[in-house]
Design a protein around this motif. Sequence first.
Motif, mmCIF file in Angstrom:
data_model
loop_
_atom_site.group_PDB
_atom_site.id
_atom_site.type_symbol
_atom_site.label_atom_id
_atom_site.label_comp_id
_atom_site.label_asym_id
_atom_site.label_seq_id
_atom_site.Cartn_x
_atom_site.Cartn_y
_atom_site.Cartn_z
ATOM 1 N N ASP A 216 31.635 -7.507 -10.651
ATOM 2 C CA ASP A 216 32.900 -7.840 -9.985
ATOM 3 C C ASP A 216 33.088 -7.017 -8.718
ATOM 4 O O ASP A 216 33.586 -7.524 -7.703
ATOM 5 N N GLN A 217 32.686 -5.747 -8.775
ATOM 6 C CA GLN A 217 32.820 -4.871 -7.610
ATOM 7 C C GLN A 217 31.930 -5.338 -6.462
ATOM 8 O O GLN A 217 32.314 -5.246 -5.287
ATOM 9 N N VAL A 218 30.753 -5.844 -6.794
ATOM 10 C CA VAL A 218 29.867 -6.376 -5.757
ATOM 11 C C VAL A 218 30.512 -7.588 -5.098
ATOM 12 O O VAL A 218 30.485 -7.742 -3.871
ATOM 13 N N ARG A 219 31.102 -8.447 -5.905
ATOM 14 C CA ARG A 219 31.711 -9.665 -5.376
ATOM 15 C C ARG A 219 32.972 -9.375 -4.578
ATOM 16 O O ARG A 219 33.233 -10.015 -3.553
ATOM 17 N N LYS A 220 33.778 -8.447 -5.065
ATOM 18 C CA LYS A 220 35.053 -8.145 -4.425
ATOM 19 C C LYS A 220 35.258 -6.628 -4.424
ATOM 20 O O LYS A 220 35.892 -6.069 -5.312
#
Length: 257
Positions: A216-220
């Motif tokens: 999730d951190q990579v995406r956002k």
Amino acid sequence: MNESIFITGAGAGIGRATARLFAEKGWFVGAADRDAEALEALRNELGADRCSIHIADVTDSPSVTQALAQFAGHTGGRLKVLHNNAGILKVGAFDGISPAVHRSVVEVNVIGLMNVLHAAFPYLKATPGAQVINMSSASASYGTPDFASYSASKHAVRALTEALDIEWEQYDIKVGDLMPPFVNTGMVQSNEGQSALFDNMGINLTAETVAAAVRDQVRKPRLHRPISMQFRALWPITRTAPIAVTRTVMKRLWRNG
């Protein structure tokens, strides 16, 4: 070459779960750890075409530099995501833990983190849209009794994250951290019974849940990403409530829940 991620502490727990998840998504994974046997098992599971393994101790700067150089040899010098996951924990009354153990916690969790960041920087800088994802902790929100040196180390991780997110913005590198409460891994299990906080707060997160948060951190990307419904609700309060209120809540959780 597919997108690439380098993970420290990849031999077990959150690191291993993250390696599995990203390999499943088609990423090339660089897995670093001190445990050679665990790394071999991980490479056998993921496949050598999706994973390179690197025996490294984050407190040993030359071994970290060598590991990242070897990894970069597989990726054309690129590093899309650095996941600084390696860390250790010792729980108990501050005076009941030896100075040597307190020092080890700080050396692995803080100095080790700095070593990896230094060694990884050239490869991050060479990769458009690169990211650093550090493992902080819910204990970085306020000093945590029975976790004094660990909590202090995670406050340092939080500060490094905030500083480098500003410094490295000019190089198109985003820096953020994850802030989970207790995760059901071997590191936590080996410390169970050493603090009432485990019982009062619960050990409810899995390594796979945190690995999903890495994704999730990579995406956002966010500067700080609290994990678990409980801590996501508490995080804004700890940042805005008077210190006396936060101290009282922490004291009650520590003593009797």
